[in-house]
Design a protein around this motif. Sequence first.
Motif, PDB file in Angstrom:
ATOM      1  N   ALA A 139      -9.876   0.752  10.013  1.00 44.08           N
ATOM      2  CA  ALA A 139      -8.798   1.531  10.679  1.00 44.08           C
ATOM      3  C   ALA A 139      -8.053   0.640  11.378  1.00 44.08           C
ATOM      4  CB  ALA A 139      -9.642   2.410  11.768  1.00 44.08           C
ATOM      5  N   ALA A 140      -8.138  -0.508  11.800  1.00 46.67           N
ATOM      6  CA  ALA A 140      -7.314  -1.277  12.362  1.00 46.67           C
ATOM      7  C   ALA A 140      -6.134  -1.805  11.755  1.00 46.67           C
ATOM      8  CB  ALA A 140      -8.049  -2.618  13.263  1.00 46.67           C
ATOM      9  N   GLU A 141      -6.792  -2.161  10.324  1.00 47.06           N
ATOM     10  CA  GLU A 141      -5.779  -2.732   9.259  1.00 47.06           C
ATOM     11  C   GLU A 141      -4.851  -1.491   8.835  1.00 47.06           C
ATOM     12  OE1 GLU A 141      -8.052  -4.290   6.279  1.00 47.06           O
ATOM     13  OE2 GLU A 141      -6.637  -3.581   4.673  1.00 47.06           O
ATOM     14  N   VAL A 142      -5.221  -0.211   9.037  1.00 44.38           N
ATOM     15  CA  VAL A 142      -4.532   0.712   8.768  1.00 44.38           C
ATOM     16  C   VAL A 142      -3.201   0.971   9.593  1.00 44.38           C
ATOM     17  CG1 VAL A 142      -4.196   3.261   8.438  1.00 44.38           C
ATOM     18  CG2 VAL A 142      -6.170   2.074   7.430  1.00 44.38           C
ATOM     19  N   LEU A 143      -3.548   0.850  10.780  1.00 40.02           N
ATOM     20  CA  LEU A 143      -2.888   1.251  12.108  1.00 40.02           C
ATOM     21  C   LEU A 143      -1.902  -0.260  12.538  1.00 40.02           C
ATOM     22  CD1 LEU A 143      -4.783   3.723  14.047  1.00 40.02           C
ATOM     23  CD2 LEU A 143      -3.066   4.312  12.180  1.00 40.02           C
ATOM     24  N   GLY A 144      -2.441  -1.431  12.064  1.00 45.68           N
ATOM     25  CA  GLY A 144      -1.920  -2.620  12.629  1.00 45.68           C
ATOM     26  C   GLY A 144      -2.068  -2.846  13.846  1.00 45.68           C
ATOM     27  N   VAL A 145      -3.303  -2.619  14.399  1.00 48.65           N
ATOM     28  CA  VAL A 145      -3.939  -2.749  15.721  1.00 48.65           C
ATOM     29  C   VAL A 145      -4.880  -3.591  15.730  1.00 48.65           C
ATOM     30  CG1 VAL A 145      -2.532  -0.515  16.648  1.00 48.65           C
ATOM     31  CG2 VAL A 145      -4.953  -0.812  15.977  1.00 48.65           C
ATOM     32  N   PRO A 146      -5.298  -4.257  16.938  1.00 51.63           N
ATOM     33  CA  PRO A 146      -6.755  -4.980  16.770  1.00 51.63           C
ATOM     34  C   PRO A 146      -7.900  -4.172  16.729  1.00 51.63           C
ATOM     35  CG  PRO A 146      -5.527  -5.673  18.778  1.00 51.63           C
ATOM     36  CD  PRO A 146      -4.647  -4.255  18.066  1.00 51.63           C
ATOM     37  N   PRO A 147      -8.957  -4.289  16.309  1.00 53.79           N
ATOM     38  CA  PRO A 147     -10.391  -3.607  16.261  1.00 53.79           C
ATOM     39  C   PRO A 147     -10.521  -2.965  17.582  1.00 53.79           C
ATOM     40  CG  PRO A 147     -10.508  -5.574  14.770  1.00 53.79           C
ATOM     41  CD  PRO A 147      -9.282  -5.862  15.600  1.00 53.79           C
ATOM     42  N   GLY A 148     -10.515  -3.975  18.443  1.00 55.31           N
ATOM     43  CA  GLY A 148     -10.656  -3.498  19.879  1.00 55.31           C
ATOM     44  C   GLY A 148     -10.061  -2.173  20.239  1.00 55.31           C
ATOM     45  N   THR A 149      -8.847  -1.901  19.817  1.00 52.47           N
ATOM     46  CA  THR A 149      -8.015  -0.832  20.158  1.00 52.47           C
ATOM     47  C   THR A 149      -8.514   0.171  19.471  1.00 52.47           C
ATOM     48  OG1 THR A 149      -6.016  -2.191  20.294  1.00 52.47           O
ATOM     49  CG2 THR A 149      -5.673   0.149  20.000  1.00 52.47           C
ATOM     50  N   ILE A 150      -8.960   0.235  18.376  1.00 55.31           N
ATOM     51  CA  ILE A 150      -9.720   1.393  17.531  1.00 55.31           C
ATOM     52  C   ILE A 150     -11.178   1.899  18.379  1.00 55.31           C
ATOM     53  CG2 ILE A 150     -11.080   2.183  15.531  1.00 55.31           C
ATOM     54  CD1 ILE A 150      -7.824   1.780  15.108  1.00 55.31           C
ATOM     55  N   ARG A 151     -11.870   0.882  18.875  1.00 55.12           N
ATOM     56  CA  ARG A 151     -12.884   0.980  19.598  1.00 55.12           C
ATOM     57  C   ARG A 151     -12.687   1.825  20.761  1.00 55.12           C
ATOM     58  NH1 ARG A 151     -17.941  -1.633  19.845  1.00 55.12           N
ATOM     59  NH2 ARG A 151     -17.050  -3.033  18.385  1.00 55.12           N
ATOM     60  N   SER A 152     -11.705   1.616  21.682  1.00 57.55           N
ATOM     61  CA  SER A 152     -11.430   2.398  22.731  1.00 57.55           C
ATOM     62  C   SER A 152     -10.606   3.656  22.646  1.00 57.55           C
ATOM     63  CB  SER A 152     -10.374   1.389  23.961  1.00 57.55           C
ATOM     64  OG  SER A 152      -9.315   1.144  23.212  1.00 57.55           O
ATOM     65  N   ARG A 153      -9.888   3.679  21.364  1.00 58.24           N
ATOM     66  CA  ARG A 153      -9.526   5.078  21.189  1.00 58.24           C
ATOM     67  C   ARG A 153     -10.450   5.938  20.689  1.00 58.24           C
ATOM     68  NH1 ARG A 153      -3.674   3.249  18.181  1.00 58.24           N
ATOM     69  NH2 ARG A 153      -2.673   2.178  20.105  1.00 58.24           N
ATOM     70  N   MET A 154     -11.401   5.497  19.845  1.00 55.33           N
ATOM     71  CA  MET A 154     -12.413   6.351  19.600  1.00 55.33           C
ATOM     72  C   MET A 154     -12.929   6.890  20.564  1.00 55.33           C
ATOM     73  SD  MET A 154     -12.352   6.738  16.428  1.00 55.33           S
ATOM     74  CE  MET A 154     -13.990   7.389  16.065  1.00 55.33           C
ATOM     75  N   LYS A 155     -13.491   6.249  21.719  1.00 59.45           N
ATOM     76  CA  LYS A 155     -14.002   6.674  22.869  1.00 59.45           C
ATOM     77  C   LYS A 155     -13.602   7.788  23.728  1.00 59.45           C
ATOM     78  CE  LYS A 155     -16.278   2.308  24.334  1.00 59.45           C
ATOM     79  NZ  LYS A 155     -16.418   1.237  25.113  1.00 59.45           N
ATOM     80  N   ARG A 156     -11.956   7.577  23.700  1.00 61.37           N
ATOM     81  CA  ARG A 156     -11.393   8.204  24.608  1.00 61.37           C
ATOM     82  C   ARG A 156     -11.008   9.664  23.637  1.00 61.37           C
ATOM     83  NH1 ARG A 156      -8.541   6.373  29.546  1.00 61.37           N
ATOM     84  NH2 ARG A 156     -10.209   4.583  30.007  1.00 61.37           N
ATOM     85  N   GLY A 157     -10.914   9.418  22.566  1.00 62.23           N
ATOM     86  CA  GLY A 157     -10.488  10.417  21.481  1.00 62.23           C
ATOM     87  C   GLY A 157     -11.389  11.456  21.509  1.00 62.23           C
ATOM     88  N   ARG A 158     -12.561  11.027  21.254  1.00 64.08           N
ATOM     89  CA  ARG A 158     -13.711  11.737  21.246  1.00 64.08           C
ATOM     90  C   ARG A 158     -14.023  12.677  22.807  1.00 64.08           C
ATOM     91  NH1 ARG A 158     -17.033   7.743  18.007  1.00 64.08           N
ATOM     92  NH2 ARG A 158     -17.602   8.902  16.226  1.00 64.08           N
ATOM     93  N   THR A 159     -13.793  11.938  23.573  1.00 64.48           N
ATOM     94  CA  THR A 159     -14.136  12.468  24.961  1.00 64.48           C
ATOM     95  C   THR A 159     -13.080  13.553  25.236  1.00 64.48           C
ATOM     96  OG1 THR A 159     -14.993  10.358  25.921  1.00 64.48           O
ATOM     97  CG2 THR A 159     -14.386  12.166  27.658  1.00 64.48           C
ATOM     98  N   LEU A 160     -11.801  13.242  24.600  1.00 64.36           N
ATOM     99  CA  LEU A 160     -10.598  14.391  25.051  1.00 64.36           C
ATOM    100  C   LEU A 160     -11.134  15.462  24.029  1.00 64.36           C
ATOM    101  CD1 LEU A 160      -7.225  12.277  24.887  1.00 64.36           C
ATOM    102  CD2 LEU A 160      -8.212  13.782  26.867  1.00 64.36           C
ATOM    103  N   LEU A 161     -11.684  15.139  22.787  1.00 63.25           N
ATOM    104  CA  LEU A 161     -11.843  16.504  21.744  1.00 63.25           C
ATOM    105  C   LEU A 161     -13.038  17.258  22.447  1.00 63.25           C
ATOM    106  CD1 LEU A 161     -12.617  15.102  18.220  1.00 63.25           C
ATOM    107  CD2 LEU A 161     -11.348  17.218  18.934  1.00 63.25           C
TER     108      LEU A 161
END
Lengths: 204, 86
Positions: A158-180
């Motif tokens: 996912a990090a490769e797709v979005l051009g961001v570090p894997p750690g950014t995906i990790r934090s976005r998954m936490k917050r994204g799911r909580t917001l959901l």
Amino acid sequence: MTDPDTKAWFSRNIEQCMDSLYGLALRLTRSNANAEDLVAESVAKAWSALATLEDKERFRPWLFRILHNCYISEYRKKSVRPVEYGYDDIVVDGKEDDITGFLIEQPDDFLNWWGNPEREFANSLLGEDIVSAIQMLPEAFRIAVLLVNVEGLSYDEAAEVLGVPPGTIRSRMKRGRTLLQKALWQHANEAGLITDDVKRGCKS
Amino acid sequence: MKDSKDKPEIDEIGCLEAINGLYAYLDGEMNDPESIAKFEHHLEHCQACYSRTELESALGELIRKSAKGKAPEKLQNRLRKLIDGI
């Protein structure tokens, strides 16, 4: 790579990815017509750029990256934008990775529910509730949830797709799911699906 | 009878640490066996975190099923024609 074998290989892989490409495009553009155009354009670009694919095993994330880039450069402005959570409301002081800090900032009644999870809650939700909640997520969180949770990509992919570090995906998954969950909780609350005991924070 | 010295000791983690590791665990991104053992050990002893993990897992499955796309036939044909023509 323009020989018949390459074309057949490309065709086979596109067949396998069609549903995923359309699903991602639809959740990004929120329009059937734009989603179809975005997918077709991405597939044409992928064929033209096939020589840049270094590892055939990573065709899917490579293709998703092309679709995402194509969306950003040409389709984002055209997208229908319903009410979304603001990114600034979600990222406080740059502490993206601390889920507990993020939870503490949420309303008490949501926290009470969060701290008293009931599996039955999931059974009370409809597919359309989930899709509406996903559509309300800010784009950065929505695409992370779609890539990891729906398409099954690893954080690295996912990090490769979005051009961001894997750690950014990790934090976005936490917050994204909580917001959901917050959106689903609000919906369930309005529909009377959450018991008073759970709202008060004591399980019956 | 097994000697207690033979049992591998697992360090306890608290709810905060468990909650922070929950999504990595569910997404298959907790690769370190020691972290997995600590997380699962915590679930065995904490009803709230166990229930939260169960709910998160059920919601994850629901999200997967609900948000999966299905390319319309019109698009499928368009893509096949596009590839035929290249």
